[in-house]
Design a protein around this motif. Structure first.
Motif, short mmCIF file in Angstrom:
data_model
loop_
_atom_site.label_atom_id
_atom_site.label_comp_id
_atom_site.label_asym_id
_atom_site.label_seq_id
_atom_site.Cartn_x
_atom_site.Cartn_y
_atom_site.Cartn_z
N VAL A 178 0.84 -1.20 0.00
CA VAL A 178 0.00 0.00 0.00
C VAL A 178 0.88 1.25 0.00
N PHE A 179 1.89 1.27 0.82
CA PHE A 179 2.78 2.43 0.89
C PHE A 179 3.53 2.60 -0.44
N ALA A 180 3.97 1.50 -1.05
CA ALA A 180 4.66 1.57 -2.34
C ALA A 180 3.72 2.11 -3.41
N TRP A 181 2.45 1.70 -3.38
CA TRP A 181 1.47 2.19 -4.35
C TRP A 181 1.33 3.71 -4.22
N VAL A 182 1.26 4.19 -2.99
CA VAL A 182 1.12 5.63 -2.75
C VAL A 182 2.38 6.37 -3.23
N ILE A 183 3.54 5.83 -2.93
CA ILE A 183 4.79 6.47 -3.34
C ILE A 183 4.90 6.53 -4.86
N VAL A 184 4.65 5.41 -5.54
CA VAL A 184 4.75 5.38 -7.00
C VAL A 184 3.69 6.28 -7.63
N TRP A 185 2.48 6.28 -7.07
CA TRP A 185 1.43 7.17 -7.58
C TRP A 185 1.87 8.63 -7.44
N GLY A 186 2.43 8.98 -6.30
CA GLY A 186 2.90 10.36 -6.09
C GLY A 186 4.02 10.74 -7.03
N LEU A 187 4.96 9.82 -7.24
CA LEU A 187 6.05 10.10 -8.18
C LEU A 187 5.53 10.21 -9.61
N ASN A 188 4.51 9.43 -9.94
CA ASN A 188 3.89 9.53 -11.26
C ASN A 188 3.15 10.87 -11.38
N PHE A 189 2.51 11.30 -10.32
CA PHE A 189 1.77 12.56 -10.31
C PHE A 189 2.67 13.76 -10.61
N GLY A 224 5.53 13.45 -12.19
CA GLY A 224 6.22 13.18 -13.44
C GLY A 224 7.62 12.61 -13.30
N VAL A 225 7.93 12.00 -12.18
CA VAL A 225 9.28 11.46 -11.96
C VAL A 225 9.38 9.99 -12.38
N LEU A 226 8.31 9.23 -12.16
CA LEU A 226 8.34 7.79 -12.39
C LEU A 226 7.00 7.34 -12.97
N ALA A 227 7.05 6.41 -13.91
CA ALA A 227 5.81 5.90 -14.51
C ALA A 227 5.11 4.97 -13.52
N PHE A 228 3.80 5.08 -13.48
CA PHE A 228 3.01 4.21 -12.61
C PHE A 228 2.77 2.89 -13.34
N SER A 229 3.32 1.81 -12.79
CA SER A 229 3.12 0.48 -13.36
C SER A 229 3.17 -0.55 -12.23
N ALA A 230 2.62 -1.71 -12.51
CA ALA A 230 2.62 -2.78 -11.51
C ALA A 230 4.05 -3.18 -11.16
N ARG A 231 4.92 -3.16 -12.13
CA ARG A 231 6.32 -3.53 -11.89
C ARG A 231 6.99 -2.55 -10.93
#
Length: 59
Positions: free
Chosen positions: A21-32, A34-41
């Protein structure tokens, strides 16, 4: 009871769920921003890193 370490399987599942859950939030925020693409990987890699970090910090 105060010295009980708990069932390792329960601790593993709790770590897995909370890290995911925390990783999902972090990756979503980084995608928001524009730093990192949001993907399952990316979420899976972040969750794995958080699980390892949590394991070593708590031991």
């Amino acid at each position: 009871m105060a010295n009980s370490q708990g069932d390792p399987r329960v601790l593993f599942v709790m770590n897995l769920v909370l890290s995911s859950v925390f990783a999902w939030v972090i990756v979503w925020g980084l995608n928001f921003i524009g730093v990192l693409a949001f993907s399952a990987r990316n979420v899976a890699v972040a969750a794995a890193l958080l699980m390892v970090l949590t394991h070593f910090v708590t031991r």
